[in-house]
Structure formats: structure tokens, C-alpha cells
Scaffold this motif. Structure first.
Motif, PDB file in Angstrom:
ATOM      1  N   VAL A  84       0.855  -1.186   0.000  1.00  0.00           N
ATOM      2  CA  VAL A  84       0.000   0.000   0.000  1.00  0.00           C
ATOM      3  C   VAL A  84       0.893   1.239   0.000  1.00  0.00           C
ATOM      4  N   TYR A  85       0.584   2.185  -0.883  1.00  0.00           N
ATOM      5  CA  TYR A  85       1.345   3.422  -1.007  1.00  0.00           C
ATOM      6  C   TYR A  85       0.476   4.591  -0.565  1.00  0.00           C
ATOM      7  N   GLY A  86       0.988   5.408   0.346  1.00  0.00           N
ATOM      8  CA  GLY A  86       0.240   6.567   0.794  1.00  0.00           C
ATOM      9  C   GLY A  86       1.143   7.538   1.531  1.00  0.00           C
ATOM     10  N   THR A  87       0.632   8.720   1.793  1.00  0.00           N
ATOM     11  CA  THR A  87       1.412   9.729   2.495  1.00  0.00           C
ATOM     12  C   THR A  87       1.480   9.418   3.997  1.00  0.00           C
ATOM     13  N   ALA A  88       2.391  10.101   4.679  1.00  0.00           N
ATOM     14  CA  ALA A  88       2.482   9.959   6.131  1.00  0.00           C
ATOM     15  C   ALA A  88       1.200  10.423   6.803  1.00  0.00           C
ATOM     16  N   GLY A  89       0.614  11.499   6.287  1.00  0.00           N
ATOM     17  CA  GLY A  89      -0.631  11.988   6.862  1.00  0.00           C
ATOM     18  C   GLY A  89      -1.765  10.986   6.733  1.00  0.00           C
ATOM     19  N   THR A  90      -1.827  10.308   5.601  1.00  0.00           N
ATOM     20  CA  THR A  90      -2.860   9.289   5.411  1.00  0.00           C
ATOM     21  C   THR A  90      -2.647   8.129   6.374  1.00  0.00           C
ATOM     22  N   TRP A  91      -1.393   7.739   6.580  1.00  0.00           N
ATOM     23  CA  TRP A  91      -1.084   6.681   7.542  1.00  0.00           C
ATOM     24  C   TRP A  91      -1.539   7.075   8.947  1.00  0.00           C
ATOM     25  N   LEU A  92      -1.214   8.272   9.366  1.00  0.00           N
ATOM     26  CA  LEU A  92      -1.548   8.711  10.721  1.00  0.00           C
ATOM     27  C   LEU A  92      -3.045   8.909  10.898  1.00  0.00           C
ATOM     28  N   GLY A  93      -3.720   9.419   9.870  1.00  0.00           N
ATOM     29  CA  GLY A  93      -5.145   9.712   9.987  1.00  0.00           C
ATOM     30  C   GLY A  93      -6.045   8.523   9.761  1.00  0.00           C
ATOM     31  N   GLY A  94      -5.531   7.495   9.075  1.00  0.00           N
ATOM     32  CA  GLY A  94      -6.383   6.380   8.676  1.00  0.00           C
ATOM     33  C   GLY A  94      -6.331   5.153   9.540  1.00  0.00           C
ATOM     34  N   LYS A  95      -5.511   5.168  10.592  1.00  0.00           N
ATOM     35  CA  LYS A  95      -5.393   4.013  11.487  1.00  0.00           C
ATOM     36  C   LYS A  95      -5.103   2.744  10.686  1.00  0.00           C
ATOM     37  N   LEU A  96      -4.069   2.812   9.877  1.00  0.00           N
ATOM     38  CA  LEU A  96      -3.718   1.729   8.960  1.00  0.00           C
ATOM     39  C   LEU A  96      -2.622   0.819   9.509  1.00  0.00           C
ATOM     40  N   GLU A  97      -2.290   0.948  10.773  1.00  0.00           N
ATOM     41  CA  GLU A  97      -1.121   0.290  11.348  1.00  0.00           C
ATOM     42  C   GLU A  97      -1.044  -1.219  11.124  1.00  0.00           C
ATOM     43  N   PRO A  98      -2.135  -1.997  11.080  1.00  0.00           N
ATOM     44  CA  PRO A  98      -1.967  -3.435  10.844  1.00  0.00           C
ATOM     45  C   PRO A  98      -1.365  -3.790   9.482  1.00  0.00           C
ATOM     46  N   ILE A  99      -1.326  -2.849   8.544  1.00  0.00           N
ATOM     47  CA  ILE A  99      -0.731  -3.137   7.237  1.00  0.00           C
ATOM     48  C   ILE A  99       0.779  -3.242   7.412  1.00  0.00           C
ATOM     49  N   SER A 100       1.348  -4.374   6.999  1.00  0.00           N
ATOM     50  CA  SER A 100       2.776  -4.601   7.210  1.00  0.00           C
ATOM     51  C   SER A 100       3.635  -3.976   6.116  1.00  0.00           C
ATOM     52  N   ASP A 101       3.079  -3.793   4.933  1.00  0.00           N
ATOM     53  CA  ASP A 101       3.871  -3.257   3.821  1.00  0.00           C
ATOM     54  C   ASP A 101       3.251  -1.945   3.352  1.00  0.00           C
ATOM     55  N   TYR A 102       3.425  -0.909   4.168  1.00  0.00           N
ATOM     56  CA  TYR A 102       2.965   0.435   3.822  1.00  0.00           C
ATOM     57  C   TYR A 102       4.173   1.236   3.361  1.00  0.00           C
ATOM     58  N   ARG A 103       4.105   1.748   2.145  1.00  0.00           N
ATOM     59  CA  ARG A 103       5.235   2.440   1.548  1.00  0.00           C
ATOM     60  C   ARG A 103       4.915   3.934   1.469  1.00  0.00           C
ATOM     61  N   PHE A 104       5.681   4.712   2.187  1.00  0.00           N
ATOM     62  CA  PHE A 104       5.398   6.137   2.302  1.00  0.00           C
ATOM     63  C   PHE A 104       5.767   6.879   1.020  1.00  0.00           C
ATOM     64  N   ILE A 105       4.850   7.697   0.571  1.00  0.00           N
ATOM     65  CA  ILE A 105       5.092   8.551  -0.581  1.00  0.00           C
ATOM     66  C   ILE A 105       5.067  10.007  -0.123  1.00  0.00           C
ATOM     67  N   VAL A 106       5.692  10.860  -0.901  1.00  0.00           N
ATOM     68  CA  VAL A 106       5.786  12.276  -0.576  1.00  0.00           C
ATOM     69  C   VAL A 106       5.062  13.074  -1.651  1.00  0.00           C
ATOM     70  N   PRO A 107       4.137  13.945  -1.268  1.00  0.00           N
ATOM     71  CA  PRO A 107       3.453  14.760  -2.275  1.00  0.00           C
ATOM     72  C   PRO A 107       4.448  15.484  -3.174  1.00  0.00           C
ATOM     73  N   GLU A 108       4.155  15.474  -4.458  1.00  0.00           N
ATOM     74  CA  GLU A 108       4.962  16.142  -5.489  1.00  0.00           C
ATOM     75  C   GLU A 108       6.279  15.419  -5.786  1.00  0.00           C
TER      76      GLU A 108
END
Length: 261
Positions: A84-108
Motif C-alpha cells: 500500500v502506497y500513501g502519504t504519512a498523513g494518510t497513515w496517521l489519519g487512517g489508522k492503517l497500522e496493521p498493514i505490514s507493507d505500507y510504503r510512504f510517498i511524498v506529495p509532489e
């Protein structure tokens, strides 16, 4: 990926609206889903209608953390081992912590998945760190532009030159004003950090022009404040009679696979 032998570039929607959004993009080498606001059983059933198995997905990209965009993400990603690819803000706001392979992306900051070049574009929306995407597959440029309250010069510039465009047509101004929402919610939806009206979508599409666009997908229609025919009628005058290019992605059916030539 199961479509790699037959697909050049294709797009589809599993459904779009206030109750759940999910978009598919297939290239020669990759199949990605943008958002999954549908429950896992519903999402997999709709994928099956399009001839797709969930384990064929190479990635799920997230635009932001609202429930109608992430509801099924954790279950789908964990069951089928999908990054799963998403921003840090999406990770913090979405309570996605059980996802083991979350890949942080940076806007722009662009990144790639196989032969897809993906550009996350900052948009004005009431989420922690929302983005929308421009995806390039070979010669094809695909814009996904929903969930924004107003159009900025940055958006006009970044989404120029698309061959296919998912464009928010969330509400009809009169239906929103006269509809059942409480005043606070009406102000949020119609405000600068809410959602685009049909008239705003039309003005933006007129700014870009439609000569290059092979497919325009009116998306994220409100079931309380819009009608498919109103969104269609708003955009139709810009198509010079080529109305077959305009698709309305509904909540229940989305749109079938569309091919870019």
C-alpha cells in the motif's frame, strides 16, 4: 500480472461516490488500484466482474484517509499481501497500522511501479495530507482528480495533457442547497476544502479542452446532491458531439474497462 499479455493501457472503476471509491489502472506490466473504500467482499466481487483476481494487484495507492477511500484497504492488503502506497498523513489519519507493507510517498515526488510512473499531486481537501495522482503508462497520461474543494493554479498545471481523466462531479449546486444535509455539512461539501460541483468540473475541463481526452469519467457523484444526468449534461457541451468519451462512474456499477489507444 494476469493482464500483461493482453493489455496496453486500460482503466476501470469498481464504484465511485460517498459510500466507496476504487479505481483500476492496467498497463503492460502492472495492475494498480487507487483507493478501496468498498468492503473486501464487495470489492473482490466487483473485481471478478472485470475479470480480475485480487492477488493480481501490484499495489494499492491511497489518496487520503476518509472511510469512503480506505474502508477495504487493510483487509484486502493483508489477505492478498498487497503493498500500500500513501502519504504519512494518510497513515496517521487512517489508522492503517496493521498493514505490514505500507510504503510512504511524498506529495509532489514521483515514484514508479513497474512501467507506471506515478506523480502524487497536492490538492485542497479536508484530510491530513491528501493527494491525487497523475499516472503515466507509456504514451498515456491518466489523471485521477477527485476530493478537492476548489481548483488551484497548481492543479490546472499538473493535470494538463491527460489522455484519460477521472474528474469529480460531486454535487449540483441547487440540489446541495435544497437537499437534506444540515447546514454545517452543506458548508463543508461546498466549501474550499470539500468537493467539486458540476459547474466547477465543467469550468476546469473547459480550461484544459477535450481534444486529447479519450475518456472522461465523471466521478464521486453524491447520491443525495447530484444525478448522473446532471453531471452528464454539465460536461456534454464540451465534447463536440463525441459523447461516447464521457462515462459516469456510479456508486453501484462504476465503469467497465476502457482502453486507451
Amino acid at each position: 500480472m494476469s493482464l500483461s499479455d493482453t493489455t496496453v493501457t486500460r482503466i476501470a472503476s469498481l464504484g465511485s461516490g460517498s459510500k466507496g471509491n476504487a479505481t483500476l489502472i492496467a498497463s503492460r506490466e502492472a495492475l494498480i488500484m487507487v483507493d478501496c473504500g468498498l468492503g473486501i467482499r464487495d470489492a473482490t466481487a466487483r473485481m471478478a466482474r472485470l475479470g480480475i483476481a485480487p492477488d493480481a494487484l501490484d499495489a494499492i495507492l491511497l489518496t487520503h484517509e476518509h472511510g469512503d477511500h480506505i474502508r477495504g484497504v487493510k483487509s484486502l492488503a493483508r489477505r492478498y499481501d498487497i503493498p500500500v502506497y500513501g502519504t504519512a498523513g494518510t497513515w496517521l489519519g487512517g489508522k492503517l497500522e496493521p498493514i505490514s507493507d505500507y510504503r510512504f510517498i511524498v506529495p509532489e515526488k514521483p515514484f514508479s511501479i513497474a512501467d507506471l510512473d506515478i506523480d502524487p499531486v497536492t490538492v485542497p481537501h479536508d484530510a491530513r495530507e491528501p493527494v491525487q495522482f497523475v499516472v503515466t503508462a507509456g504514451q498515456h497520461r491518466i489523471g485521477l482528480l477527485t476530493d478537492l474543494g476548489h481548483v488551484t493554479p497548481h492543479i490546472r498545471q499538473r493535470f494538463t495533457g491527460c489522455d484519460a481523466l477521472f474528474l469529480e462531479c460531486n454535487h449540483d449546486l441547487r440540489m446541495l442547497a435544497e437537499g437534506p444535509y444540515p447546514f454545517v455539512l452543506k458548508r463543508r461539501v461546498g466549501g474550499d476544502w470539500g468537493h467539486l460541483a458540476n459547474t466547477q468540473a465543467k469550468e476546469l475541463l473547459a480550461f484544459w479542452g477535450t481534444d486529447r481526452l479519450q475518456h472522461i469519467v465523471a466521478s464521486h457523484l453524491s447520491d443525495k446532491n447530484n444525478l448522473p444526468e446532471l453531471a452528464f449534461d454539465a460536461l456534454r457541451p464540451l465534447l463536440d458531439g463525441a459523447e461516447e468519451r464521457l462515462h459516469i462512474s456510479t456508486q453501484t456499477h462504476g465503469i467497465e474497462w476502457q482502453t486507451l489507444s
